[in-house]
Enzyme design. Structure first.
Site, PDB file in Angstrom:
ATOM      1  CB  SER A 204      -0.933   0.004   1.222  1.00  0.00           C
ATOM      2  OG  SER A 204      -0.206  -0.178   2.418  1.00  0.00           O
ATOM      3  CG  ASP A 505      -4.315   5.140   7.450  1.00  0.00           C
ATOM      4  OD1 ASP A 505      -3.120   5.043   7.787  1.00  0.00           O
ATOM      5  OD2 ASP A 505      -4.807   4.496   6.501  1.00  0.00           O
ATOM      6  CG  HIS A 508      -1.398   3.396   4.796  1.00  0.00           C
ATOM      7  ND1 HIS A 508      -2.610   2.925   5.301  1.00  0.00           N
ATOM      8  CD2 HIS A 508      -0.859   2.367   4.106  1.00  0.00           C
ATOM      9  CE1 HIS A 508      -2.780   1.666   4.921  1.00  0.00           C
ATOM     10  NE2 HIS A 508      -1.743   1.302   4.194  1.00  0.00           N
TER      11      HIS A 508
END
Length: 547
Positions: A204, A505, A508
């Site tokens: 990610s 968050d 990340h």
């Protein structure tokens, strides 16, 4: 005869007297004291990589104690049998628990400091007698913070403050350049038009849309994407903006990489194969053996990183090198830049509550990166950047559930970061093996650990106000982070100015953080060899000389 008996009795008396007075006899008669080492029991509710109490199962969402045995039948993953107990580990793997460390390896967490006459590991901080470089973190070995006091909210210890005793230093992770071989400054080179294409792999931290297009996220993430996606930045990212791979494309004047799963995309300038949430262990392993833990924002079954390798091979066969000879295809690969983003971090995050051996997990994670690199090198790749893992113990995901006693001098989880340190150390050893085998290739290590450390220790100089709090969260809990109410779900909101936050968050990073990390990678000394050296080698090849 009487004289003989008297003589023998005298000899026996002499032997008895000598035995009583000998050191060995005294040692055997001495009292032996047995020292029992007791593992401290963490507070109830600890559900991160902190040790769990003896005899009890770790709570859901926690890492097992380091070196704990896996439950019967829970390992190995499909196709990856554990090492036999009587066999030697593979080259570059971590030594078994209790064995002496190999030269240059990191000491285990909580191990005593190196003796004064031994050399520190490559890339570690200088010994206490050496003057620290400007802006470097304080040396280890000083008294810890009181266990019942917390650092001021939103701040790190001031520069020069002592770290907790017994914690390993925050190593740079990159060995210094040989004396007299200073890398060229990045300002001397124009990065633009050096590469015709970029191929990206990772999770990610690099994915620009594959996981979303494959349905890999829980429904609440789709709402978040609709809020932050724009025509100027196509795709889907777990961030409020650009990632490192986006800043790389900008620096090289290459259009934003489109995800491979986008069937309408045009891939003439490269492809992004990265998949958010992907793991190095197989999907079957998580399906069959891991029955507890938190899937975070991803669906229960992750995609394996092998999917990315299969995509790459399919792309080469059907698009990238279709209709051209093998040698011409190798030339195309040689003119491309390969960016290998984070791989392995999701395995550590997903294996909460399990008893998978960390040593074997690290070997598996690094082994996958090694396998991927060999495939692309054999296809002709000559310019490769491999990211190390960032210090996951500095993310709210780990910090929210760990006690203060597990914090290092930066406020990060010491145990969680010890896994990342071991991963990065083994990864660098494997890269060195590949450099020797593929001497014509330029393989550089992007030191994410060092880049994160540089920013964290001086976060205010990077215009950050919040080193640990998250920008997008539920508005409650420590660090504005709730595991069961992640960014995008009902009741969450975003901060007014994400540029003041490192964390987006809790898992990340923000665009601002990625921007600073990119600058350290491309223009500072946070790659080994430097990114400027890679550009110089590529320019030499473009001018007709061998890199």
């Amino acid at each position: 005869m009487a004289d003989s008996k008297y003589f023998l009795r005298q000899i026996a008396s002499f032997i008895l007297l000598f035995s009583i007075c000998s050191p060995s006899f005294a040692h055997n008669k001495s009292t032996t004291t047995t020292t029992t080492t007791t593992t401290p029991t963490p507070p109830s509710g600890c559900s991160c990589p902190c040790p769990c109490s003896s005899g009890s199962s770790p709570p859901s969402g926690s890492f097992p104690p380091l070196g704990s045995p896996p439950p019967s039948g829970s390992f190995p993953p499909s196709g990856s049998p554990p090492l036999p107990s009587d066999s030697s580990p593979p080259s570059g793997s971590l030594p078994p628990s209790g064995s002496p460390p190999s030269p240059g390896s990191l000491p285990p967490s909580g191990s005593p400091p190196l003796p004064s006459d031994s050399s520190p590991p490559s890339g570690s901080l200088p010994p206490p007698s050496s003057p620290p470089p400007p802006g470097s973190p304080p040396p280890s070995g000083s008294p810890p913070l009181p266990s019942d006091s917390s650092p001021p909210s939103g701040s790190l210890p001031p520069s020069g403050s002592p770290p907790p005793s017994g914690y390993p230093p925050f190593p740079s992770g990159s060995p210094p350049l040989p004396s007299g071989n200073s890398p060229p400054s990045s300002s001397q080179f124009d990065f633009k038009n050096c590469f015709s294409r970029i191929f990206a792999f990772g999770d990610s931290y690099t994915d620009t849309g594959n996981a979303q297009l494959m349905g890999g996220f829980q429904p609440f993430i789709s709402q978040l994407f609709s809020q932050f996606s724009s025509g100027q930045l196509p795709g889907y990212r777990l961030c409020n903006g650009r990632l490192v791979i986006d800043f790389l494309c900008d620096a090289l004047s290459i259009p934003t990489l489109r995800p491979y799963a986008d069937s309408s995309a045009e891939f003439s300038k490269g492809v992004n194969f990265a998949i958010a949430g992907s793991t190095t262990l197989s999907t079957d392993f998580f399906t069959q053996f891991i029955n507890k833990g938190h899937s975070l924002m991803w669906n229960a079954n992750p995609e394996s990183c092998d999917t990315q390798l299969n995509w790459f091979n399919k792309y080469i066969a059907e698009k990238g090198c279709k209709g051209i000879h093998e040698e011409a295809c190798r030339g195309e690969m040689a003119n491309s830049l390969f960016w290998i983003g984070e791989m392995g971090g999701n395995d550590y995050a997903r294996l909460y509550g399990s008893h998978v051996l960390h040593k074997l997990l690290i070997t598996q994670a690094v082994g996958h990166v090694h396998k991927l690199l060999r495939v692309i090198l054999d296809k002709g790749a000559r310019f490769i950047v491999v990211q190390g893992l960032p210090p996951a113990g500095c993310l709210p995901l780990h910090l929210s559930f760990c006690p203060l006693k597990d914090r290092d001098q930066y406020g990060c989880s010491n145990i969680a970061n010890s896994l990342i340190m071991a991963h990065n150390e083994l990864l660098q050893a494997k890269l060195e093996e590949l450099r020797r085998k593929y001497s014509n290739a330029m393989i550089i290590y992007a030191d994410y650990w060092k880049a994160y450390q540089t920013i964290l220790t001086n976060y205010k100089s990077y215009q950050f106000e919040q080193p640990f709090d998250v920008c997008c969260g539920a508005g409650g809990g420590q660090f504005n982070f709730e595991l069961n109410s992640l960014c995008g779900s009902a009741g969450t909101s975003t901060c007014k100015d994400a540029n003041k936050y490192i964390n987006w968050d809790g898992i990340h990073l923000t665009e601002a953080m990625y921007k600073h990390v990119s600058d350290l990678f491309f223009h500072k000394d946070h790659c080994q060899p430097s990114f400027a050296e890679l550009i110089m080698k590529k320019k030499q090849m473009m001018m007709g000389s061998n890199p």
